[in-house]
Design a protein around this motif. Structure first.
Motif, PDB file in Angstrom:
ATOM      1  N   UNK A 132       0.855  -1.194   0.000  1.00  0.00           N
ATOM      2  CA  UNK A 132       0.000   0.000   0.000  1.00  0.00           C
ATOM      3  C   UNK A 132       0.894   1.250   0.000  1.00  0.00           C
ATOM      4  N   UNK A 133       0.463   2.330  -0.694  1.00  0.00           N
ATOM      5  CA  UNK A 133       1.296   3.544  -0.773  1.00  0.00           C
ATOM      6  C   UNK A 133       1.722   4.074   0.603  1.00  0.00           C
ATOM      7  N   UNK A 134       0.811   3.983   1.568  1.00  0.00           N
ATOM      8  CA  UNK A 134       1.125   4.492   2.912  1.00  0.00           C
ATOM      9  C   UNK A 134       2.289   3.699   3.535  1.00  0.00           C
ATOM     10  N   UNK A 135       2.225   2.383   3.431  1.00  0.00           N
ATOM     11  CA  UNK A 135       3.307   1.547   3.977  1.00  0.00           C
ATOM     12  C   UNK A 135       4.602   1.782   3.198  1.00  0.00           C
ATOM     13  N   UNK A 136       4.452   1.915   1.882  1.00  0.00           N
ATOM     14  CA  UNK A 136       5.639   2.124   1.046  1.00  0.00           C
ATOM     15  C   UNK A 136       6.346   3.413   1.460  1.00  0.00           C
ATOM     16  N   UNK A 137       5.538   4.463   1.664  1.00  0.00           N
ATOM     17  CA  UNK A 137       6.136   5.754   2.036  1.00  0.00           C
ATOM     18  C   UNK A 137       6.822   5.644   3.391  1.00  0.00           C
ATOM     19  N   UNK A 138       6.162   4.968   4.309  1.00  0.00           N
ATOM     20  CA  UNK A 138       6.719   4.835   5.660  1.00  0.00           C
ATOM     21  C   UNK A 138       8.040   4.046   5.652  1.00  0.00           C
ATOM     22  N   UNK A 139       8.122   3.067   4.781  1.00  0.00           N
ATOM     23  CA  UNK A 139       9.302   2.203   4.762  1.00  0.00           C
ATOM     24  C   UNK A 139      10.374   2.681   3.785  1.00  0.00           C
ATOM     25  N   UNK A 140      10.053   3.704   3.031  1.00  0.00           N
ATOM     26  CA  UNK A 140      11.019   4.196   2.043  1.00  0.00           C
ATOM     27  C   UNK A 140      11.106   3.295   0.821  1.00  0.00           C
ATOM     28  N   UNK A 141      10.024   2.589   0.520  1.00  0.00           N
ATOM     29  CA  UNK A 141      10.009   1.728  -0.669  1.00  0.00           C
ATOM     30  C   UNK A 141       9.528   2.539  -1.867  1.00  0.00           C
ATOM     31  N   UNK A 142      10.112   2.301  -3.003  1.00  0.00           N
ATOM     32  CA  UNK A 142       9.713   3.059  -4.187  1.00  0.00           C
ATOM     33  C   UNK A 142       9.152   2.127  -5.248  1.00  0.00           C
ATOM     34  N   UNK A 143       8.276   2.665  -6.067  1.00  0.00           N
ATOM     35  CA  UNK A 143       7.698   1.872  -7.162  1.00  0.00           C
ATOM     36  C   UNK A 143       8.829   1.398  -8.050  1.00  0.00           C
ATOM     37  N   UNK A 144       8.866   0.112  -8.300  1.00  0.00           N
ATOM     38  CA  UNK A 144       9.908  -0.439  -9.165  1.00  0.00           C
ATOM     39  C   UNK A 144      11.233  -0.673  -8.457  1.00  0.00           C
ATOM     40  N   UNK A 145      11.332  -0.286  -7.187  1.00  0.00           N
ATOM     41  CA  UNK A 145      12.544  -0.594  -6.420  1.00  0.00           C
ATOM     42  C   UNK A 145      12.484  -2.032  -5.910  1.00  0.00           C
ATOM     43  N   UNK A 146      13.349  -2.339  -4.966  1.00  0.00           N
ATOM     44  CA  UNK A 146      13.358  -3.697  -4.416  1.00  0.00           C
ATOM     45  C   UNK A 146      13.066  -3.665  -2.921  1.00  0.00           C
ATOM     46  N   UNK A 147      12.510  -4.788  -2.426  1.00  0.00           N
ATOM     47  CA  UNK A 147      12.318  -4.936  -0.985  1.00  0.00           C
ATOM     48  C   UNK A 147      12.879  -6.279  -0.555  1.00  0.00           C
ATOM     49  N   UNK A 148      13.690  -6.223   0.478  1.00  0.00           N
ATOM     50  CA  UNK A 148      14.134  -7.452   1.140  1.00  0.00           C
ATOM     51  C   UNK A 148      13.010  -7.819   2.099  1.00  0.00           C
ATOM     52  N   UNK A 149      12.501  -9.039   1.996  1.00  0.00           N
ATOM     53  CA  UNK A 149      11.397  -9.438   2.868  1.00  0.00           C
ATOM     54  C   UNK A 149      11.900 -10.513   3.811  1.00  0.00           C
ATOM     55  N   UNK A 150      11.668 -10.307   5.072  1.00  0.00           N
ATOM     56  CA  UNK A 150      12.061 -11.298   6.068  1.00  0.00           C
ATOM     57  C   UNK A 150      10.855 -11.722   6.872  1.00  0.00           C
ATOM     58  N   UNK A 151      10.789 -12.993   7.187  1.00  0.00           N
ATOM     59  CA  UNK A 151       9.749 -13.502   8.094  1.00  0.00           C
ATOM     60  C   UNK A 151      10.468 -14.359   9.127  1.00  0.00           C
ATOM     61  N   UNK A 152       9.762 -14.870  10.132  1.00  0.00           N
ATOM     62  CA  UNK A 152      10.449 -15.756  11.082  1.00  0.00           C
ATOM     63  C   UNK A 152      10.968 -17.034  10.408  1.00  0.00           C
ATOM     64  N   UNK A 153      10.595 -17.262   9.134  1.00  0.00           N
ATOM     65  CA  UNK A 153      10.927 -18.540   8.510  1.00  0.00           C
ATOM     66  C   UNK A 153      11.903 -18.449   7.344  1.00  0.00           C
ATOM     67  N   UNK A 154      12.064 -17.276   6.764  1.00  0.00           N
ATOM     68  CA  UNK A 154      12.972 -17.190   5.618  1.00  0.00           C
ATOM     69  C   UNK A 154      13.034 -15.799   5.030  1.00  0.00           C
TER      70      UNK A 154
END
Ligand code: SF4
Length: 895
Positions: free
Chosen positions: A628-650
C-alpha cells in the motif's frame, strides 16, 4: 477452431485449475498441438482462459526428463534402464521399511495426477506397505473444505453444480479471486449478471480483479471470515429468515452453534472492529444475503489456506443450513477447487487422513478396504499430512520418500526447511516430467520419467463433482511412462503382481468405481458404481459425468441434499461449535506487516509448464510484492525498487509494486517463482507453517513479515538463446521468450566487472559494447553469424525501460547494419518502445496498446475489444481493461 480440423481433435481436459474445462487438442504431427475449448463440455462450453488457450505452447520436449536416471556418488546423474531404476526404488523402500518400519515411508502426490495414478499409489502405500503416509499438494489447496464438508455433511460432498452459479441471484465470493484463478467460471458468473441481473459480492482482504468487478466489496481483515458469517447467522435468525422446518428436520446442533456464533460476534460494533469493516458494509452484505433466496456462497484459497480454515468453511455452511439454502437450484455453499484433480485425489484416498473411496480409518472401514484389496499389510491409522510429513523427514522419522508430479521444495510453507529436509532422506525417488526443478535438485536418488499432459490417459474430477477424461494426443516421448504404470511396476517387483497387474487405466478406473460401491448401501456419498462395469470402449468415450452415479443409473446427480439426506449417521447436517478466530501469528514490532500469497492470472503453480509460454510470461515477468502507498512511504520503498522481505521462517527479495489495491498493513506476493526461475523469488520460504487443527492446511495467507528497501547499483535485462548462470550476487528473474530466454536483472557489479563477465561468457561471439562508466551505463550485444546471441543492458535504477527493446533484438532473425548501429543506442528506436506488461495474453495486446485505444476514444471494454481485440477471447483481462479505462484520462482539445 483456429485452422485445426474438429474431426481430428482429441477431447481432453485442461490440466490447470479446478474448473476442469474441456479441451479439443489437435496434434500437428510435429510434437505440438492446436488447442481450442470443447463446446460440448459442460464446464466451459467452448471457452478457455489465457492459460488454457496457451497450452499448445507448453508441450515441447525442451528440458524434459526422457529416461530413467540415477544419481552417482559424484552427484551427477546417469541414464539407467527402467529395470535398474525400478529395482532401485524397490530396494530403497524395502530397506527402509525393514530397518525402520512402514511409517518411515511416504509418498507425496499431486492434484495434477490422474485418478488412476492416485488410486494405485494410495493402494500400494496404504494396503501393501502398511503406512498411510500418502499426502498430496491438495493439502495446501482444499483440505479445509474437505474437513468442513465432513464435519457438516458427514462426507466430503460439494452440494451444487456450476449451473447453480448460472441461476443464482446473488453470488458471494469469499477469499476467491475467481477472475484470475477460476476465469472461465468467473465468466459464467459475469454472464449471469449481464443476462439475469445477478449481483456479485466479494469478501477479501485484497482488492483483487474479482473485487473490482463486484457490486459490493468487503475488504475484510485477514482471518476474520468466521466472525462475519457468525454475525450473518445471527442476522438470519433476528430477521426471521431462518428455515425452521429445514433446521428441525434436517440438521442438528443449531442452538449450540448459534450460541458460539454469539460469542464470536456479540454485536455489530465488535464485528466491525474485528473484521475492520464499516457497519454499513456489513449491513449491506447481510441485507443482500438475507433478502435473496437464490444465493451461492463460493470460496477458495482465502478461506482454505488458513490455520482456521475448517471453521471458516463451516461458518459459511451454517448460514446456508439455517436458511435452508442448500440443495436448491441457484443456492448453496460451493467450494471452488484449486487443482484439476484435487477432487479425484480425494475420491481415491490421496490424503493421509482418508483411506480410499471416501472411507476413513474406523476398524470397519479398514477391514472393508482390506478385504476388497486383499491387502496383506493395511494401514490402520491416519498418516502424516504434508507439513507434518516434511517435519518428520527433517527429524529422520521418514527415511524414504517418493514425490510424484509436484514441487514441494517451492510450494510448501517454510520451503527452505522443506528443501533442506529432502537432503536428509536415505532414499528419495521422484516421478517427473522435467530434468530440473527445485525438488529434484535437492538430491533425488532416482528420477523416473513420467508422461506429461497430452501424453497421459485417465480421469479427473472438477469442482462440481464432474468426472472427465483426460486423453492422450501425443506419443510418449523417450522412455517416459504414465505414473500409474511406474507405481504398478514397483508394486509388482515388491511381490504384489496379482494386485497391481492392470492392462491400462480403464482397468484401474473400474476397480476404483467398484470400491466406491463396495458394501456402500447409501452410507457413502461418493458412489460411482454405475461405472464399475464400464467397458474399454465406453471408458475411452466416456462423456463428462457427475457423481454420485450408482449402479444401474446412467445419469449422475447435479445437486445433492435436495431432500436433506446428509451423510451423517442420523442423516442430519451438523452445525458445529466454532472457535473465536485468531491468526496463528500476529504482526509484531519485528514483523509488522502481514504477508498474503496467491496466484497470478497467467501462471500456474511453480511455472514448470506455464513458464514455457512467452505469451503467459509477458503478463508479470518478475516476482514482486504489492504494498500500500502508505506503507511504502513509511518504509522508504519506491515503485519499481526492491524490498528485502524477512519472516520468522525465511527471506526473499522482490520487486516493489505500490498499489492502492493492497490494504495498508499487509502485503501480497505471488507464489509462482522458484529457484529455477528466480534468484530470490521463493515466496514459500517466507510462509508460516502453522496448520489448521482439523484439516492440517497451512496458514499460507497470513505470515508476519518485515520489508526493507534495497537498492542495486544497476538494473536492466539480459536476453540469450539459452539459459544463463549469473554471478552469485545478482538478482534475476527468468521469463521464456520467443527463440530464447529473458531475464530481468539487477546487481551491484561495476560497469567494468559487468563488461568482464559478459565478454568472458560470450568470448566465442563478436561483442559490441556501449560503456558509460561515469553514467553507470553498460550495454553489450553478442553476435554470431549475423544473429544476436545475447544482449545485456544495465543502467542505474530508474533509467529507460529496456525490456521490449531486448525482446525485439532477440526476436529479429538477422541483425542488419542499421539494427547493429541502433541496437545499443540509448535513444529509442522506432517500433521498439516499451509498451508495458501484456494485458491480453490471448491476442498479445500490451498495456500501452490498450491505453492508445482508450486515448483514441474507446470508452468501454467493448470498444477496446473492437479496436485492439483485447478481452474478446477468454475475458480474463476484462477487469484489467476496465481499470485502465478508469485510470486513463483523455483530454479533450480545448475550445
Ligand atoms: Fe484451464 Fe482456465 Fe479452464 Fe481453469 S479456467 S480449467 S485454467 S482453461
Amino acid at each position: 477452431m483456429d485452422g485445426a480440423n474438429a474431426m481430428d481433435a482429441i477431447r481432453t481436459t485442461c490440466p490447470y485449475c479446478g474448473v476442469g474445462c474441456g479441451v479439443l487438442a489437435t496434434p500437428d504431427g510435429a510434437g505440438g498441438a492446436t488447442i481450442a475449448g470443447d463446446p460440448e463440455h459442460p464446464a466451459n462450453f467452448g471457452r478457455l482462459c489465457s492459460k488454457g488457450s496457451a497450452l499448445g505452447e507448453t508441450v515441447s520436449l525442451e528440458g524434459r526428463l526422457l529416461h530413467p536416471m540415477m544419481r552417482k556418488a559424484s552427484g551427477a546423474y546417469e541414464r539407467v534402464s527402467w529395470d535398474i531404476a525400478l529395482d532401485a526404488v524397490v530396494e530403497g523402500f524395502s530397506r527402509n521399511a525393514r530397518a525402520h518400519g512402514p511409517d518411515a515411508l511416504a509418498f507425496y502426490l499431486s492434484g495434477q495426477l490422474l485418478t488412476e495414478d492416485y488410486y494405485v499409489a494410495n493402494k500400494l502405500m496404504k494396503g501393501f506397505l502398511g503406512s498411510a503416509n500418502v499426502d498430496t499438494n491438495s493439502r495446501l489447496c482444499m483440505a479445509s473444505s474437505v474437513a468442513g464438508h465432513k464435519r457438516a455433511f458427514g462426507g466430503d460432498l460439494v452440494p451444487g453444480s456450476y449451473e447453480d452459479l448460472d441461476k443464482a441471484d446473488l453470488i458471494v465470493l469469499v477469499g476467491s479471486n475467481a477472475a484470475w484463478c477460476h476465469p472461465v467460471l468467473f465468466q459464467r458468473m459475469q454472464a449471469n449478471r449481464t443476462q439475469r441481473g445477478a449481483k456479485l459480492i466479494v469478501i477479501d482482504p485484497r482488492r483483487t480483479p474479482s473485487a473490482d468487478e463486484a457490486d459490493l466489496f468487503l475488504p475484510i481483515a485477514p482471518g476474520m471470515d468466521t466472525v462475519l458469517f457468525a454475525w450473518l447467522l445471527q442476522e438470519i435468525v433476528a430477521r426471521g429468515a431462518i428455515d425452521h422446518d429445514f433446521v428441525a428436520k434436517h440438521t442438528s446442533g443449531f442452538e449450540a452453534a448459534l450460541q458460539t456464533a454469539r460469542d464470536i460476534a456479540p454485536d455489530l460494533a465488535t464485528v466491525s472492529v474485528r473484521c475492520r469493516l464499516e457497519p454499513s458494509l456489513i449491513n449491506a452484505f447481510c441485507d443482500a444475503w438475507i433478502s435473496t433466496k437464490r444465493v451461492v456462497t463460493a470460496w477458495s484459497q482465502g478461506v482454505n489456506q488458513s490455520a482456521q480454515g475448517t471453521d471458516k468453511v463451516d461458518a459459511i455452511i451454517h448460514c446456508h443450513l439455517a436458511s435452508g439454502r442448500i440443495g436448491k437450484e441457484g443456492a448453496g455453499p460451493f467450494s471452488l477447487t484449486g487443482q484439476p484433480n484435487a477432487m479425484g485425489g480425494r475420491e481415491a484416498g490421496g490424503l493421509a487422513n482418508m483411506l480410499a473411496a471416501h472411507m476413513g480409518f474406523s476398524p470397519a472401514e479398514v477391514d472393508r478396504v482390506k478385504r476388497f484389496w486383499n491387502a496383506p499389510l493395511m494401514a490402520e491409522r491416519e498418516g502424516m499430512k504434508a507439513v507434518q510429513m516434511f517435519d518428520a523427514i527433517a527429524q529422520r522419522r521418514i527415511r524414504a520418500l517418493w514425490v510424484m508430479a509436484t514441487n514441494p521444495a517451492v510450494s510448501l510453507p517454510k520451503a527452505d526447511h522443506a528443501r533442506a529436509a529432502l537432503g536428509l532422506l536415505d532414499f528419495f525417488a521422484i516421478s517427473e516430467v522435467l530434468l530440473s526443478n527445485d525438488t529434484l535438485n535437492a538430491g533425488a536418488n532416482v528420477l523416473l520419467p513420467a508422461a506429461a499432459w497430452g501424453e497421459k490417459d485417465g480421469a479427473v474430477t472438477n469442482s462440481e463433482r464432474r468426472i472427465s477424461r483426460q486423453r492422450s494426443f501425443l506419443a510418449l516421448p523417450g522412455e517416459a511412462r504414465p505414473d500409474w504404470w511406474i507405481v504398478c511396476e514397483v508394486a509388482k517387483r515388491m511381490g504384489f503382481a496379482e494386485a497391481f497387474t492392470y492392462a491400462g487405466p480403464a482397468d484401474i478406473f473400474r476397480e476404483h468405481a467398484a470400491l466406491s460401491c463396495f458394501e456402500n448401501e447409501g452410507s457413502r456419498g461418493f458412489d460411482i458404481g454405475g461405472l464399475a462395469q464400464v467397458g474399454n470402449a465406453a471408458y475411452e468415450g466416456l462423456a463428462p459425468v457427475q457423481w454420485p452415479l450408482k449402479q444401474g443409473e446412467r445419469v449422475g446427480v447435479a445437486r445433492l441434499f435436495t431432500r436433506g439426506a446428509f451423510q451423517t449417521p442420523d442423516g442430519r447436517a451438523r452445525f458445529v461449535e466454532l472457535k473465536k478466530p485468531a491468526l496463528s501469528l500476529a504482526p509484531s514490532s519485528d514483523f509488522p506487516l502481514m504477508l498474503n500469497t496467491g496466484r497470478m492470472r497467467d501462471q500456474w503453480h511453480t511455472m514448470t509448464r506455464t513458464g514455457r509460454s512467452p505469451r503467459l510470461g509477458a503478463h508479470a515477468p518478475e516476482p514482486f510484492v504489492s504494498v500500500h502507498p502508505q506503507d511504502a512511504a513509511q518504509l522508504g520503498l519506491t515503485i519499481g525498487g526492491f524490498a528485502q522481505i524477512g519472516s520468522p521462517f525465511g527471506q526473499a527479495l522482490l520487486r516493489v509494486d505500490v498499489t492502492e489495491a493492497q490494504e495498508a498493513g499487509a502485503v501480497f506476493a505471488p507464489i509462482h517463482w522458484s529457484g529455477e526461475s528466480s534468484s530470490h523469488g521463493r515466496v514459500g520460504a517466507l510462509v508460516n507453517p502453522a496448520t489448521d487443527p482439523f484439516s492440517g492446511q497451512p496458514e499460507l495467507k497470513a505470515t508476519p513479515v518485515r520489508l526493507t528497501p534495497l537498492r542495486f547499483e544497476r538494473e536492466g535485462g539480459f536476453v540469450a538463446r539459452e539459459a544463463a548462470r549469473f554471478p552469485e550476487a545478482w538478482w534475476w528473474a527468468r521469463a521464456s521468450l520467443r527463440d530464447g530466454v529473458g531475464y530481468r536483472v539487477a546487481s551491484d557489479m561495476s560497469v567494468r566487472e559487468s563488461a568482464d563477465w559478459f565478454n568472458a561468457r560470450f568470448a566465442h561471439c563478436e561483442v559490441a559494447e556501449l560503456i558509460d562508466a561515469l553514467g553507470g551505463l553498460y550495454r553489450a550485444a553478442a553476435f554470431r553469424e549475423g544473429r544476436l546471441e545475447a544482449a545485456l543492458f544495465l543502467a542505474p535504477p530508474g533509467g529507460e525501460p529496456v525490456w521490449e527493446r531486448l525482446k525485439d533484438l532477440l526476436a529479429a532473425d538477422v541483425i542488419d547494419a542499421t539494427w547493429r548501429r541502433f541496437a545499443l543506442s540509448v535513444r529509442d528506436v522506432g517500433g521498439v518502445a516499451d509498451r508495458g506488461p501484456m494485458v491480453c495474453s490471448c491476442f498479445g495486446v500490451s498495456q500501452g496498446a490498450i491505453r492508445d485505444a482508450i486515448e483514441d476514444g474507446a470508452c468501454d471494454t467493448t470498444a477496446v475489444g473492437a479496436a485492439v481485440k483485447a478481452g474478446t477471447n477468454c475475458g480474463s483481462c476484462v477487469p484489467e481493461i476496465r481499470k485502465l479505462i478508469a485510470s486513463t484520462r483523455v483530454f479533450e482539445p480545448a475550445g
